[in-house]
Design an enzyme around this catalytic site. Structure first.
Site, PDB file in Angstrom:
ATOM      1  N   CYS A 196       7.019  12.865  30.716  1.00 59.05           N
ATOM      2  CA  CYS A 196       5.877  12.618  31.599  1.00 59.05           C
ATOM      3  C   CYS A 196       4.628  12.235  30.829  1.00 59.05           C
ATOM      4  O   CYS A 196       3.640  12.989  30.800  1.00 59.05           O
ATOM      5  CB  CYS A 196       5.609  13.866  32.433  1.00 59.05           C
ATOM      6  SG  CYS A 196       7.102  14.401  33.233  1.00 59.05           S
ATOM      7  N   TYR A 237       2.892   5.528  16.113  1.00 60.60           N
ATOM      8  CA  TYR A 237       2.368   4.473  15.210  1.00 60.60           C
ATOM      9  C   TYR A 237       2.440   3.086  15.826  1.00 60.60           C
ATOM     10  O   TYR A 237       2.334   2.093  15.110  1.00 60.60           O
ATOM     11  CB  TYR A 237       3.190   4.417  13.911  1.00 60.60           C
ATOM     12  CG  TYR A 237       3.494   5.730  13.256  1.00 60.60           C
ATOM     13  CD1 TYR A 237       2.496   6.478  12.639  1.00 60.60           C
ATOM     14  CD2 TYR A 237       4.797   6.213  13.220  1.00 60.60           C
ATOM     15  CE1 TYR A 237       2.800   7.673  12.018  1.00 60.60           C
ATOM     16  CE2 TYR A 237       5.098   7.412  12.596  1.00 60.60           C
ATOM     17  CZ  TYR A 237       4.098   8.135  12.003  1.00 60.60           C
ATOM     18  OH  TYR A 237       4.402   9.315  11.374  1.00 60.60           O
ATOM     19  N   TYR A 286      12.599   9.041   9.594  1.00 66.54           N
ATOM     20  CA  TYR A 286      11.532   9.574  10.439  1.00 66.54           C
ATOM     21  C   TYR A 286      11.910   9.499  11.927  1.00 66.54           C
ATOM     22  O   TYR A 286      11.080   9.205  12.781  1.00 66.54           O
ATOM     23  CB  TYR A 286      10.207   8.842  10.149  1.00 66.54           C
ATOM     24  CG  TYR A 286       9.851   8.915   8.681  1.00 66.54           C
ATOM     25  CD1 TYR A 286       9.524  10.131   8.098  1.00 66.54           C
ATOM     26  CD2 TYR A 286       9.887   7.788   7.857  1.00 66.54           C
ATOM     27  CE1 TYR A 286       9.235  10.225   6.737  1.00 66.54           C
ATOM     28  CE2 TYR A 286       9.603   7.873   6.494  1.00 66.54           C
ATOM     29  CZ  TYR A 286       9.283   9.084   5.949  1.00 66.54           C
ATOM     30  OH  TYR A 286       9.001   9.174   4.605  1.00 66.54           O
ATOM     31  N   GLU A 314      10.278   8.264  -5.458  1.00 70.83           N
ATOM     32  CA  GLU A 314      10.554   9.182  -4.344  1.00 70.83           C
ATOM     33  C   GLU A 314      10.793   8.403  -3.051  1.00 70.83           C
ATOM     34  O   GLU A 314      10.039   8.533  -2.080  1.00 70.83           O
ATOM     35  CB  GLU A 314       9.345  10.116  -4.129  1.00 70.83           C
ATOM     36  CG  GLU A 314       8.947  10.960  -5.323  1.00 70.83           C
ATOM     37  CD  GLU A 314       7.602  11.682  -5.111  1.00 70.83           C
ATOM     38  OE1 GLU A 314       6.941  11.470  -4.078  1.00 70.83           O
ATOM     39  OE2 GLU A 314       7.215  12.457  -6.007  1.00 70.83           O
TER      40      GLU A 314
HETATM   41  N1  LLP Z   1       6.670  11.063  -1.487  1.00 76.33           N
HETATM   42  C1  LLP Z   1       5.661  11.635  -0.809  1.00 76.33           C
HETATM   43  C2  LLP Z   1       4.770  12.570  -1.494  1.00 76.33           C
HETATM   44  C3  LLP Z   1       5.480  11.337   0.561  1.00 76.33           C
HETATM   45  O1  LLP Z   1       4.482  11.902   1.231  1.00 76.33           O
HETATM   46  C4  LLP Z   1       6.363  10.426   1.206  1.00 76.33           C
HETATM   47  C5  LLP Z   1       6.194  10.103   2.624  1.00 76.33           C
HETATM   48  C6  LLP Z   1       7.410   9.865   0.449  1.00 76.33           C
HETATM   49  C7  LLP Z   1       7.519  10.195  -0.901  1.00 76.33           C
HETATM   50  C8  LLP Z   1       8.406   8.905   1.028  1.00 76.33           C
HETATM   51  O2  LLP Z   1       7.803   7.728   1.462  1.00 76.33           O
HETATM   52  P1  LLP Z   1       8.713   6.538   2.030  1.00 76.33           P
HETATM   53  O3  LLP Z   1       9.559   6.005   0.885  1.00 76.33           O
HETATM   54  O4  LLP Z   1       9.547   7.093   3.110  1.00 76.33           O
HETATM   55  O5  LLP Z   1       7.736   5.555   2.538  1.00 76.33           O
HETATM   56  N2  LLP Z   1       6.461   9.363   9.617  1.00 76.33           N
HETATM   57  C9  LLP Z   1       5.968   8.101   9.096  1.00 76.33           C
HETATM   58  C10 LLP Z   1       6.087   8.038   7.594  1.00 76.33           C
HETATM   59  C11 LLP Z   1       5.383   9.179   6.887  1.00 76.33           C
HETATM   60  C12 LLP Z   1       5.541   9.139   5.388  1.00 76.33           C
HETATM   61  C13 LLP Z   1       5.044  10.399   4.770  1.00 76.33           C
HETATM   62  N3  LLP Z   1       5.226  10.509   3.350  1.00 76.33           N
HETATM   63  C14 LLP Z   1       6.698   6.962   9.780  1.00 76.33           C
HETATM   64  O6  LLP Z   1       7.571   7.216  10.606  1.00 76.33           O
HETATM   65  O7  LLP Z   1       6.398   5.785   9.540  1.00 76.33           O
END
Ligand code: LLP
Length: 418
Positions: free
Chosen positions: A344, A317, A372, A274
């Protein structure tokens, strides 16, 4: 993790399009994505997995623009969704429902109902309560709900605590040690069809070992279930592969898969992944114009027209994302700037202490902003949401119009006069 950005004659280009020309034509701030980079990133997964039955389910949450989804659907991608909103987007974009996995720990009855109606691949179930509700809703429809249980393998993903999800104390999944009981429960439910085993341990993971440890734990569980007569069609290792924002040592998709696939040799379960960030982050940038240069005794600020509401990652973050001038200035002195927005809040910054050669009116490019970025944007400070542009070769298309001021207050009502 392909990027299609390069500098030619001092100008930054994405594919064959000059980023300054995009800023001039469509205005700033705007997100710009490369269709070619997206496609290459998808193909990197598909190629790395070709020796084993697999399904790449792009994590829609990282960038849910329907043109992005459409580009991936055309290549045969599946999708990992977490809400009915994401489901509708995938359907509009031409995604195949039978390649959708539905993650998330708070699915509502309405969401389950719609997903059952369209025939998704499976629900990644995160609690016993969710399992019972899904069983009831499937029963009402006379259907069997395909289910994969999301386990929490208690593996340290060694990433930022806000984006680590696989530790015992995290809210996600079912403790791997309790999973067998939950599978037995599921097997006894008349409207549940067990199809797989799921997990996701976190995001921006730069090492292979957490994934390898996780897969080993999943396999032990799969074998134990098998001995008890519960067979699985697929194993889902989630997303999480990191990308290079600064100088992180990153595993390529191929290296990552070469660590995982040998563990699956001789096994028939389909491998589901995923990926979100590793598909979209380096395929996109955020363009923003320098409105003012503000020099104080202590610091130089480049005040830009994008803010934390448009790109939250640095504020939330402490994320480091590269910033460069889309053009170049010769014979001008480089200075150290904080690149800040007009919101602000002191936490409103895109980058701190960066060496830049910059004038007021210049366009800056925030790199690796395809994941994101827009999806986490808000209207804070009543700022309309920015435009999104897709580059393909030497063309650029608006894939989301800049929000208008009228749209900003759409749906709001004044109280009747007393
Ligand atoms: N599958 C599930 C169940 C997830 O919760 C996530 C991400 C992914 C797949 C995809 O993960 P990736 O390959 O993108 O790492 N907003 C944060 C990242 C939050 C990720 C949440 N879950 C940021 O900007 O770093």
């Amino acid at each position: 993790m392909h990027s299609t950005i390069h500098r030619d004659n001092g100008q930054l280009l994405m594919e064959k399009v000059c980023l300054q020309s995009i800023a001039d034509k469509f205005g700033t701030p705007c997100y710009v994505y490369s269709k070619t980079a997206l496609e290459l990133n998808y193909k990197a997964y598909a190629n790395a997995l070709k020796s084993h039955p697999h399904l790449v389910c792009y994590a829609v949450k990282s960038n849910s623009n329907i043109a992005v989804l459409q580009s991936l659907a055309k290549l045969g991608s599946g999708f990992d969704i977490v809400s009915i909103g994401e489901l509708e987007r995938v359907l509009i974009a031409g995604g195949n429902p039978s390649k959708i996995v539905f993650s998330g720990l708070g699915k509502t009855a309405d969401e389950m109902s719609r997903a059952l109606d369209v025939g998704i691949h499976c629900f990644n179930v995160e609690s016993e309560s969710e399992l019972s509700l899904l069983n009831r809703i499937a029963e009402q429809k006379g259907l069997k709900a395909p289910v994969s249980i999301r386990v929490n393998p208690d593996v340290n993903a060694k990433t930022h605590p806000y984006i680590s999800t696989g530790l015992k104390e995290d809210k996600f999944g079912i403790d791997i040690n309790r999973a067998i009981d939950v599978y037995r429960d599921a097997a006894s439910m008349s409207h549940i069809d067990i199809v797989g085993l799921d997990c996701h341990i976190g995001s921006q993971i730069t090492e292979k070992s957490p994934f390898v440890d996780t897969m080993k734990r999943l396999l032990v569980l799969a074998d134990t279930l098998n001995e008890q007569g519960i067979t699985l069609n697929h194993l889902d290792i989630g997303g999480g592969l990191g990308v290079r924002y600064q100088n992180e040592e990153i595993q390529s998709v191929d290296q990552y898969m070469r660590a995982i696939l040998p563990l699956l040799e001789g096994r028939s379960e389909t491998l589901i992944v995923e990926p979100g960030r590793s598909m979209t982050a380096n395929a996109g940038v955020l363009l923003t114009e320098v409105v003012y240069l503000k020099v104080t005794e202590h610091k130089n600020f480049a005040v830009v027209d994008a803010a934390m509401n448009d790109m939250l990652r640095p504020s939330l973050y402490q994320a480091w994302m590269d910033v460069q001038n889309v053009g170049t200035h010769v014979n001008q002195q480089e200075k150290i700037y904080d690149v800040v927005g007009p919101v602000c809040e002191s936490g409103d910054f895109l980058a701190k202490s960066r060496q830049l050669t910059v004038n007021e009116g210049d366009c800056l490019c925030l790199f690796s902003a395809g994941a994101y970025g827009f999806v986490m944007s808000s209207n804070y400070n009543s700022r309309p949401r920015v435009a999104e542009i897709m580059v393909n070769g030497d063309s650029a298309f608006v894939i989301r119009q800049r929000e208008t001021l009228a749209e900003l207050i759409k749906g709001e009502h004044l109280l009747p006069e007393q």
